[in-house]
Design a protein around this motif. Sequence first.
Motif: not given
Length: 309
Positions: A207-215, A253-257
Amino acid sequence: MFSSIPTESCLRGRREDGKRERGRLERGVFIWFLPEVWRSKMGSVARSLALLCLCSLGCYVPAGKPQPTQLSLTDLKKSRGDVPDILPTSELEPTNQASDFETSYNYVLSRLAGMDQAIHKLNVGHYTLDVSMDQLIERLSRMDAKVAELEDKIREVYQHSKDNRKETGRLEGCQKGLRLGYKCYLAYNTHEDYAGASRKCMERGGRMAMPRDRREQEALADYVKTFFRPSNWPVWLGVNDLAAEGVYIFDDGTPVSYFQWRRHFLSSQPDGGKRENCVAMSSDDGDWWDHYCDRAINYMCEFDDRVAL
């Protein structure tokens, strides 16, 4: 010498026939003339002279009252033998109504027999056509079964090909790109719009890159900066607010935090409103910018190294 003998005999016979004919004619004339002489008022001398003439011709005068005698040309010809006693007469064939009806009946029967034969041939042709049609339908049925089997095989091969492309993309992303925990990231220096970039990543098994946290954000910023150095290019991330304005979700489809919007006193992101709904990362500092979704730019895919496709 031999040819003159039959000629003279023929001439002699013809002369004798002529004499006999003249004699018969003379006797006929005097026989017809005799009653008239007898009834006339002649003297005895004249009658005696007439009788003498008749005797010289060899005619026989019956006693008593003479009867007139007339010889026709046909009788003379019959006496000579020129005309047969019985002449052939042409007899007309009598018409028989029964024979005409039988002929018509036989003709009708012959025509009916011909029609029956033609109908029989037509029935045979129809039967042959029916058999051919049944054979053709059977062959088409077998062909349909083979086509269905072939389609199944094609779908199976296509699915294997998709799986192979996904596995190849995953292996390529983990070997050539950035490995971060169980995730792998690979940037592509080809231009696609947001939907096209998402489709390409899915075809490669990610999938397209989805950075989920600062790291993850800091690791991706360093990776794209090194990948595109010394240029500064925007790279699509799997983040958008297409469903609802201001509500950002990842490509799965998951929300961005976690957000890494560019903050500057001259321009702060996001600033596109409803016109710019897709997010890209700047390759020089890793900040997020909102862009038009139909803009063609570089993109980055994300792969899960835990999944063996």
